[in-house]
Design a protein around this motif. Structure first.
Motif, PDB file in Angstrom:
ATOM      1  N   LYS A  55      -3.340   9.134   2.383  1.00 11.63           N
ATOM      2  CA  LYS A  55      -3.838   9.054   1.016  1.00 11.63           C
ATOM      3  C   LYS A  55      -3.194  10.060   0.066  1.00 11.63           C
ATOM      4  CE  LYS A  55      -6.822   5.878   2.119  1.00 11.63           C
ATOM      5  NZ  LYS A  55      -6.618   4.478   1.645  1.00 11.63           N
TER       6      LYS A  55
ATOM      7  N   ASP B 118      -6.896   6.030  -8.058  1.00  9.42           N
ATOM      8  CA  ASP B 118      -5.686   6.819  -7.823  1.00  9.42           C
ATOM      9  C   ASP B 118      -5.615   7.891  -8.904  1.00  9.42           C
ATOM     10  OD1 ASP B 118      -5.101   4.989  -5.867  1.00  9.42           O
ATOM     11  OD2 ASP B 118      -3.509   3.987  -6.999  1.00  9.42           O
TER      12      ASP B 118
ATOM     13  N   SER C  29     -10.206  -1.286   0.344  1.00  5.77           N
ATOM     14  CA  SER C  29      -9.589  -0.646  -0.818  1.00  5.77           C
ATOM     15  C   SER C  29      -8.805  -1.663  -1.640  1.00  5.77           C
ATOM     16  CB  SER C  29      -8.645   0.467  -0.366  1.00  5.77           C
ATOM     17  OG  SER C  29      -9.329   1.432   0.383  1.00  5.77           O
TER      18      SER C  29
ATOM     19  N   VAL D 174      -0.879   0.069   8.426  1.00  5.46           N
ATOM     20  CA  VAL D 174      -1.428  -0.409   7.161  1.00  5.46           C
ATOM     21  C   VAL D 174      -2.949  -0.448   7.279  1.00  5.46           C
ATOM     22  CG1 VAL D 174      -1.462  -2.257   5.462  1.00  5.46           C
ATOM     23  CG2 VAL D 174       0.629  -1.806   6.764  1.00  5.46           C
TER      24      VAL D 174
ATOM     25  N   ASN E  56       0.826  -1.207   0.000  1.00  9.51           N
ATOM     26  CA  ASN E  56       0.000   0.000   0.000  1.00  9.51           C
ATOM     27  C   ASN E  56       0.862   1.259   0.000  1.00  9.51           C
ATOM     28  OD1 ASN E  56      -2.485   1.363  -0.013  1.00  9.51           O
ATOM     29  ND2 ASN E  56      -2.386   1.669   2.199  1.00  9.51           N
ATOM     30  N   GLU E  57       1.974   1.232  -0.768  1.00  8.87           N
ATOM     31  CA  GLU E  57       2.902   2.348  -0.890  1.00  8.87           C
ATOM     32  C   GLU E  57       3.682   2.633   0.390  1.00  8.87           C
ATOM     33  OE1 GLU E  57       3.531   3.725  -3.846  1.00  8.87           O
ATOM     34  OE2 GLU E  57       2.065   2.345  -4.657  1.00  8.87           O
TER      35      GLU E  57
ATOM     36  N   LYS F   5      -4.474   8.647  -3.444  1.00  7.97           N
ATOM     37  CA  LYS F   5      -4.819   7.232  -3.542  1.00  7.97           C
ATOM     38  C   LYS F   5      -6.085   6.989  -2.718  1.00  7.97           C
ATOM     39  CE  LYS F   5       0.006   5.918  -4.217  1.00  7.97           C
ATOM     40  NZ  LYS F   5      -0.165   5.721  -5.651  1.00  7.97           N
TER      41      LYS F   5
ATOM     42  N   ARG G  84      -9.997   4.736  -2.381  1.00  3.39           N
ATOM     43  CA  ARG G  84     -10.360   3.327  -2.263  1.00  3.39           C
ATOM     44  C   ARG G  84     -10.270   2.607  -3.606  1.00  3.39           C
ATOM     45  NH1 ARG G  84     -15.823   1.778   0.796  1.00  3.39           N
ATOM     46  NH2 ARG G  84     -14.508   2.475   2.533  1.00  3.39           N
TER      47      ARG G  84
ATOM     48  N   SER H   4      -5.274  -2.265  -3.836  1.00  2.67           N
ATOM     49  CA  SER H   4      -3.921  -1.725  -3.772  1.00  2.67           C
ATOM     50  C   SER H   4      -3.572  -0.995  -5.057  1.00  2.67           C
ATOM     51  CB  SER H   4      -2.914  -2.851  -3.533  1.00  2.67           C
ATOM     52  OG  SER H   4      -2.995  -3.799  -4.574  1.00  2.67           O
ATOM     53  N   SER H   5      -2.610  -0.087  -4.963  1.00  6.28           N
ATOM     54  CA  SER H   5      -2.181   0.691  -6.120  1.00  6.28           C
ATOM     55  C   SER H   5      -1.189  -0.088  -6.960  1.00  6.28           C
ATOM     56  CB  SER H   5      -1.556   2.007  -5.656  1.00  6.28           C
ATOM     57  OG  SER H   5      -2.484   2.768  -4.918  1.00  6.28           O
TER      58      SER H   5
ATOM     59  N   TYR I  69      -4.296  -6.218  -0.434  1.00  9.71           N
ATOM     60  CA  TYR I  69      -3.152  -5.573  -1.080  1.00  9.71           C
ATOM     61  C   TYR I  69      -2.232  -6.578  -1.753  1.00  9.71           C
ATOM     62  CZ  TYR I  69      -4.540  -1.849   2.148  1.00  9.71           C
ATOM     63  OH  TYR I  69      -5.242  -0.914   2.849  1.00  9.71           O
TER      64      TYR I  69
END
Length: 925
Positions: A484, A573, A128, A63, A46-47, A568, A570, A130-131, A68
């Motif tokens: 975020k 992004d 959410s 976290v 999650n970055e 970022k 839910r 993950s990015s 994720y």
């Protein structure tokens, strides 16, 4: 207007409201395939990022609950990813196994995974997604860099200026041309592995970047693998042998880290006859870590010497009976000698400071200094015949078409095709001419009564030198404003001075040379001043090492800043970034040219350009595996120094009506990141408007060099990129990539020509009918399909099938003017031959490689540390396809009178046939 833009930008960053979810701690243990703990591995979720400790343990706090991708990355190991369901206060992942790059993966069933429900896989839960992580190369990048290189593939068809490469934050770009200086650090593979890369306009936290791709290389000692490695390689490509040694201490007690690497590559003769290589490269890095601060010093250096080849017309390839004919060499006293020897040495020194301000912010500042020379030798002559075997008047076709003498053409064809030596440089003849070229230069060096007599060289070997000095400063701030929202920003400054000049490399048996302008000597009634390359020192006598001809300095300053906001949420992004920069050019003439006595010496006026860029994008996260993205950018860019001045070799005059280039670009696509399959589909579009380019070449009719400046050049690049990687199980995987594009000129530029021997305008504001011509030099369509097998016994075999199509020669714009087809009827077939652009045949290659590794300390007690022997062998172009043209261009010279294209036929470069690379390495970890 600018204030409103800035206000909107920062409002975008700070005003967005985010609801914070419940947080948890994720921890685990990183081990290698031999159950040894792995320290300093980067763990990302999650970055949020941390590093594993000496015992392999890691822990990430705060976290948010959710589903994720957890990614483990470390130089020398294959990136590892697992799905993690964070649904309680502490999630213990136990042991995670990562694998050395040179070790095939073990059975994937043995890798621990986190179980997920069907709802979580479909993204129907309340957490959410993950990015997307863009730090490592995907299948398309691997194909573009390696599999497509035989065809000199360019990502999206873009020129090098649209790509950004940083080393410890310092841009590695030549400010006069926009090209990346790869040669300055070639041969240092072992210490340049720690890098981040992205294709396109995806956000990165280290630069605003280019629209093509961005690369960030980290050479700090703490990021280098802790190891001692020695390797030896054999090849039949540009070099035959490579010896490399690398040592890294890792982080020592007290916070110190050191890394050293050195390599030598050499070949008495490369794949192409007459070429040779002798390269030595070295790397030194030291770092001191002091709590939240780190100071590092790095030096990269590569000393390259190479005998080069040159493209030739097809007529000469046919006469020589090979596509690897090289006109640059000949026999001297029975030994091969190359006239085109390149030397490059431009060491880069970087001092960096990193400050971890807190848990959410960091600042990296670097100062770089690069200096050195890049030079190449070439034949030069005065009042003598052209000695090059590529001179068109020596071809059989010249006798047949121009002299109307088919019998002579047949005789020349027979002689050249049966006597190889006649297609090469006649070194012994050049020395013989110089031995009999006695002359007396009166009032030499501008001194009355100073008469110098002796062998005045008709032929010499000159050295064309570019001597660079560049100072760079870069500082980047990365901060998380909340869970975020993050902000990345930076400032940069570069100051480059490049001296361009020629020196006498070899007098070829003569006593001296004189600094005369040989082209000015060909104009009608030249006076004594006009003949001088340096009117301040007339009739100057030259010895080996003396400067002559042109001598000027390009002074360039560039500075600016950038900022980027990332949000970022839910399921979505998005980011917005902007940059501003200023470029200032000035030419400084170090000699007074005899033709342009008033405008060649001293400083020119300064020419500056103010530019800006904006880009933004959004990613929709359907779930933790499926992503849809769209990015767009608009930016302006200053023309390069070489295109700002009409003829920097001779005078300070600027190209008239100079303007910035405007670039509009967009991309969108789909990403799949599943455990056993990864895929990417991207659509791209770029419109380049108002570009400026200056072409310089020798004009036979005018007996001088001419300069043709094209303004108003517009291009459009559109296409699709596809890639996929699938794990089929039992060690077998398949990968595929494709690039399908269309790169066209979309305008009719205006051409403006000048001479170097007089202040004369040629073809003023003539239209170039280039609309819908293809951008040459790269395939518009490239495909690869690969099969990989990795055995549990630590060996692997890899096969790739590659195909290239839609390739075109780089065209001569002067051939697409009304003057080029003047007096030709519209129905005349010759008109179509002059105006049309030549496509190249589609081609293919097949590449095969094999690797095997052995761990010695498992078998022999003598080895106390992890000790490996790694063997690799690769064969490219297995089927020995020797018809792949990977470079070619139409000559700029043109037969305006006879309208015959073949008189100055296109020149081609052919890709290597079957080639191999074999290496054996000993590594102690």
């Amino acid at each position: 207007m600018n204030k409103k833009i800035l206000l909107s930008f920062f409002s975008f960053l700070f005003v967005t409201k985010i609801l914070l979810a419940q947080n948890a701690t994720v921890k685990g243990l990183v081990k290698d395939e031999f159950n040894n703990p792995v320290a300093k591995a980067t763990v990302i979720i999650n970055e949020l990022t941390t590093s594993s400790q000496e015992n392999g343990a890691f822990e990430i706090t705060n976290v948010p609950f959710g589903n994720y991708d957890l990614v483990v990355k470390l130089d020398g190991y294959t990136d590892y990813s697992i799905k993690v369901d964070v649904n309680k206060s502490v999630v213990d992942l136990l042991a995670i196994t990562v694998h050395h790059n040179d070790q095939p993966k073990a059975n994937v069933e043995n890798i621990p995974t986190i179980s997920l429900s069907d709802d979580e896989l479909e993204g129907s839960g309340s957490q959410s997604a993950s990015s997307v992580l863009n730090a490592s190369r995907d299948a398309f990048q691997q194909a573009a860099i390696y599999k497509f290189s035989a065809a000199r593939f360019r990502i999206r068809g873009y020129d090098d200026e649209n790509f950004t490469t940083l080393i410890n934050g310092i841009p590695n770009t030549d400010l006069t041309t926009g090209r990346t200086l790869y040669q300055a650090w070639s041969g240092l593979n072992d210490v340049l592995r720690s890098r981040e890369s992205t294709i396109g306009m995806a956000p990165v936290n280290y630069t605003f970047g280019g629209i093509g791709a961005n690369y960030s290389i980290d050479t700090k000692a703490s990021t280098q693998r802790q190891q001692l490695q020695v390797s030896y390689a054999l090849s039949n490509r540009t070099y035959d042998n490579r010896l490399m040694a690398t040592y890294g201490t890792g982080i020592l007690p007290g916070g110190w880290a050191f890394s050293l690497s050195a390599s030598r590559r050499w070949a008495d003769e490369g794949y192409i006859e007459g070429t040779f290589t002798d390269d030595f490269s070295y790397f030194v890095s030291m770092e001191k870590i002091m709590g939240r601060h780190s100071i590092s010093l790095t030096r990269l250096a590569a000393e390259n010497i190479s005998g080069r080849s040159a493209p030739a017309v097809q007529e000469l390839y046919d006469l020589a009976g090979t596509h690897y004919y090289n006109p640059n060499w000949g026999y001297q006293n029975g030994k091969k000698r190359n006239s085109n020897v390149g030397r490059n040495s431009q060491p880069l020194n970087i001092l960096s400071h990193e400050w971890t301000i807190g848990k959410s912010s960091s600042l990296q500042t670097s100062i770089g200094y690069q200096y050195g020379k890049n030079s190449v030798t070439a034949l030069e002559w005065y009042n003598a015949a052209d000695p090059r075997p590529t001179y068109y008047r020596n071809f059989p076709s010249y006798s047949f078409y121009d002299n109307r003498d088919p019998e002579s053409a047949a005789l020349i064809t027979q002689l050249l095709s049966t006597t190889d030596d006649l297609l090469q440089i006649q070194w012994d003849d050049l020395y013989e001419v110089n031995r009999h070229s006695y002359d007396t230069i009166r009032n030499a060096n501008g001194i009355a009564g100073n008469n110098v007599a002796g062998r005045f060289a008709a032929y010499i070997l000159e050295n064309r030198v570019i001597e660079n000095k560049r100072i760079s400063f870069n500082s980047n701030l990365n901060t998380n404003l909340s869970d975020k929202i993050s902000l990345d920003a930076g400032i940069n400054y570069q100051n480059q001075e490049s001296d361009y000049y020629k020196t006498v490399s070899d007098l070829l048996g003569a006593d001296f040379f004189v600094d005369y302008n040989k082209f000015a000597d060909l104009i009608e009634n030249p006076d004594s001043t006009t003949l001088q390359n340096d009117a301040n020192r007339p009739d100057r006598i030259l010895a080996v090492g003396d400067r002559f001809g042109y001598d000027y300095t390009a002074s360039i300053k560039q500075y600016g800043g950038w900022a980027q906001g990332n949000v970022k949420l839910r399921w979505v992004d998005f980011f917005l970034a902007g940059n501003i920069n200023k470029t200032v050019y000035q030419r400084i003439g170090n000699v007074r040219n005899g033709v342009f006595t008033e405008t060649s010496y001293g400083k020119s006026q300064k020419k500056d350009f103010s530019n800006y860029g904006v880009k933004g994008g959004v990613t929709y996260k359907l779930n933790g595996r499926n992503y849809f993205f769209a990015n767009a950018a608009y930016l302006t860019r200053a023309p390069w120094f070489e295109d700002v001045f009409i003829s920097p070799r001779t005078r300070n005059d600027l190209v008239k009506d100079l303007e910035e280039q405007n670039i509009t670009s967009a991309e969108g696509g789909y990403l799949l990141r599943a455990p056993k399959i990864k895929a990417r589909v991207a659509f791209f579009y770029a419109q380049f408007n108002n570009d400026t380019r200056t072409l310089r070449f020798y004009n036979d009719d005018l007996h001088t060099f001419v300069n043709y400046t094209l303004t108003g050049i517009d291009k459009k690049h559109v296409g699709t990129e596809l890639s996929a990687e699938a794990n089929l199980g039992r060690g077998l995987s398949v990968n595929a990539a494709a690039s399908i594009g269309r790169y066209l000129f979309t305008s009719r530029p205006v051409i403006y020509g000048t001479e170097d021997n007089r202040d004369t305008v040629l073809n003023a504001d003539q239209i170039v009918y280039a609309e819908n011509f293809h951008v040459g030099g790269t395939p518009e369509a490239a495909y690869t399909l690969g099969f990989d097998y990795r055995s549990k016994r630590f060996w692997g075999i890899f096969i790739n099938f590659n195909y290239f199509d839609k390739m075109y020669l780089e065209f001569n714009p002067i051939r697409r003017t009304s003057a080029a087809v003047d007096q030709l009827d519209e129905n005349d077939p010759l008109r179509e031959e002059v105006l049309s652009q030549k496509p190249l045949d589609a081609q293919y290659t097949i590449d095969v490689s094999f690797n095997k590794s052995w761990r010695l300390n498992n078998r022999y007690r003598l080895f106390k540390r992890n000790t490996f022997i790694v063997f690799n062998i690769g064969v490219d172009n297995v089927l020995d396809n020797k018809n792949l043209v990977n470079g070619g261009y139409e000559q700029l010279r043109l037969d305006f009178e006879g309208k015959r294209v073949s008189k100055f036929a296109p020149r081609y470069n052919y890709a290597f046939g079957r080639s191999y690379f074999v290496s054996l390495a000993l590594r102690l970890n």
